[in-house]
Write a protein that holds these residues in place. Sequence first.
Motif, PDB file in Angstrom:
ATOM      1  N   SER A 149      -9.110  -4.063 -17.187  1.00  0.00           N
ATOM      2  CA  SER A 149     -10.515  -4.328 -17.531  1.00  0.00           C
ATOM      3  C   SER A 149     -11.201  -4.854 -16.282  1.00  0.00           C
ATOM      4  O   SER A 149     -10.549  -5.171 -15.275  1.00  0.00           O
ATOM      5  CB  SER A 149     -10.641  -5.354 -18.664  1.00  0.00           C
ATOM      6  N   ALA A 168     -14.135 -10.109 -17.910  1.00  0.00           N
ATOM      7  CA  ALA A 168     -14.293  -9.588 -19.277  1.00  0.00           C
ATOM      8  C   ALA A 168     -12.954  -9.089 -19.814  1.00  0.00           C
ATOM      9  O   ALA A 168     -12.159  -8.505 -19.086  1.00  0.00           O
ATOM     10  CB  ALA A 168     -15.310  -8.447 -19.282  1.00  0.00           C
ATOM     11  N   HIS A 169     -12.711  -9.343 -21.062  1.00  0.00           N
ATOM     12  CA  HIS A 169     -11.592  -8.764 -21.818  1.00  0.00           C
ATOM     13  C   HIS A 169     -10.227  -9.093 -21.215  1.00  0.00           C
ATOM     14  O   HIS A 169      -9.494  -8.219 -20.749  1.00  0.00           O
ATOM     15  CB  HIS A 169     -11.769  -7.254 -21.933  1.00  0.00           C
ATOM     16  N   GLU A 221      -9.684  -1.381 -26.959  1.00  0.00           N
ATOM     17  CA  GLU A 221     -10.301  -1.523 -28.271  1.00  0.00           C
ATOM     18  C   GLU A 221     -11.520  -2.440 -28.191  1.00  0.00           C
ATOM     19  O   GLU A 221     -12.564  -2.156 -28.809  1.00  0.00           O
ATOM     20  CB  GLU A 221      -9.285  -2.071 -29.274  1.00  0.00           C
ATOM     21  N   ALA A 222     -11.394  -3.522 -27.418  1.00  0.00           N
ATOM     22  CA  ALA A 222     -12.500  -4.471 -27.300  1.00  0.00           C
ATOM     23  C   ALA A 222     -13.687  -3.854 -26.566  1.00  0.00           C
ATOM     24  O   ALA A 222     -14.846  -4.080 -26.924  1.00  0.00           O
ATOM     25  CB  ALA A 222     -12.026  -5.733 -26.574  1.00  0.00           C
ATOM     26  N   VAL A 223     -13.404  -3.071 -25.524  1.00  0.00           N
ATOM     27  CA  VAL A 223     -14.477  -2.406 -24.777  1.00  0.00           C
ATOM     28  C   VAL A 223     -15.253  -1.458 -25.687  1.00  0.00           C
ATOM     29  O   VAL A 223     -16.491  -1.445 -25.711  1.00  0.00           O
ATOM     30  CB  VAL A 223     -13.896  -1.655 -23.561  1.00  0.00           C
ATOM     31  N   ALA A 244     -15.355  -1.450 -28.991  1.00  0.00           N
ATOM     32  CA  ALA A 244     -16.015  -2.170 -30.081  1.00  0.00           C
ATOM     33  C   ALA A 244     -17.319  -2.806 -29.613  1.00  0.00           C
ATOM     34  O   ALA A 244     -18.278  -2.923 -30.392  1.00  0.00           O
ATOM     35  CB  ALA A 244     -15.083  -3.242 -30.637  1.00  0.00           C
ATOM     36  N   ALA A 245     -17.357  -3.181 -28.339  1.00  0.00           N
ATOM     37  CA  ALA A 245     -18.564  -3.804 -27.792  1.00  0.00           C
ATOM     38  C   ALA A 245     -19.615  -2.777 -27.379  1.00  0.00           C
ATOM     39  O   ALA A 245     -20.724  -3.147 -26.983  1.00  0.00           O
ATOM     40  CB  ALA A 245     -18.195  -4.683 -26.595  1.00  0.00           C
ATOM     41  N   GLY A 246     -19.280  -1.496 -27.453  1.00  0.00           N
ATOM     42  CA  GLY A 246     -20.227  -0.451 -27.083  1.00  0.00           C
ATOM     43  C   GLY A 246     -20.531  -0.395 -25.598  1.00  0.00           C
ATOM     44  O   GLY A 246     -21.603   0.074 -25.190  1.00  0.00           O
ATOM     45  N   GLU A 247     -19.596  -0.813 -24.776  1.00  0.00           N
ATOM     46  CA  GLU A 247     -19.830  -0.842 -23.328  1.00  0.00           C
ATOM     47  C   GLU A 247     -19.746   0.568 -22.748  1.00  0.00           C
ATOM     48  O   GLU A 247     -19.001   1.417 -23.242  1.00  0.00           O
ATOM     49  CB  GLU A 247     -18.825  -1.782 -22.659  1.00  0.00           C
ATOM     50  N   SER A 303     -16.014   0.438 -17.911  1.00  0.00           N
ATOM     51  CA  SER A 303     -14.832  -0.420 -17.909  1.00  0.00           C
ATOM     52  C   SER A 303     -14.155  -0.244 -16.546  1.00  0.00           C
ATOM     53  O   SER A 303     -14.818   0.125 -15.569  1.00  0.00           O
ATOM     54  CB  SER A 303     -13.900  -0.081 -19.067  1.00  0.00           C
TER      55      SER A 303
END
Length: 311
Positions: free
Chosen positions: A113, A117-118, A125-127, A129-132, A135
């Motif tokens: 990442s 961040a993260h 999955e977190a990236v 889910a955050a709609g980024e 990465s």
Amino acid sequence: MAEARLGVLISGRGSNMAALLHASRLMADCPYEIVLVAANDPQAPGLAMAAAEGIATFGQSHQGLGRAAFDAIIEAELHRHGVTHVALAGYMRLLSPGFVERWAGRCFNIHPSLLPAHKGLHVHEAVLAAGETMSGCTVHLVTAELDGGPILGQARVAVLPGDTPESLAARILIAEHQLYPRVIANQFRSVSEPLPRLRALALALPEAAEKLSHGAPGFFVQGGKFFAYFSENHHGNGITALLVKASGVEEQAMLIEQDPELYFRPAYFGPAGWIGIRLDAATDWEMIGRWLERSWQASAPRRLLRLVTGQ
């Protein structure tokens, strides 16, 4: 010959280890050499690949062992092979505080990442889910804070519409393979030239370890005392030197009188009988090795001296 001797810790296929290895063989005058690949799973596929390439390997299951106990086993292998720096490459074990402290400034990790961040697991999955929309990956020094050490380099990777954690991870892995060898090589190229060689000699001594002391790399015997320091432009003196223990101020004075271009009385350490040996000219590394061994013997606990010398 490369001065930095790299030990790579893996848990699985070791693709980042392979990237480091092949980059080191393709890079002109590569400043590091992989001398050991170790894993917390004896069946890790990366071990077989490293062995096929002629690299020493070590596999040991961590099952049933506490974190510090397992790290002690790995660390013994690192020292046995003269490792000066450690690279984590998909190593799925948290390191014990003692290990992190002893390898401070000499242990690298790559994380998928753009830190900060993260941190931790389930990054992709977190990236998503955050709609980024962006990465990537980060190379950093390992500290006590999970994925929180100083950042040494990053590579950005676009997040595409319809990405899954698996598809995003696959593209970021390609970036990891490009970033990790470049950042590590640059780190060694930026280090003062004598330090990697001095470090290799010092850490080859029994139960020797390194940590910053008074703002400088210091070498100590585990269970004993410091036996050497690397000094560079200390308080603006313009000198690069090794500081080791002489037998006392009398020997210190004699050495300086005999060769004032090589020896000097170091600030703060001088009154205790330490001697400074300049490393910023043509260096007799065999002589440096003898001084390190002598200073180590003056600092090691008796039980270790008996094991090593038989006396």
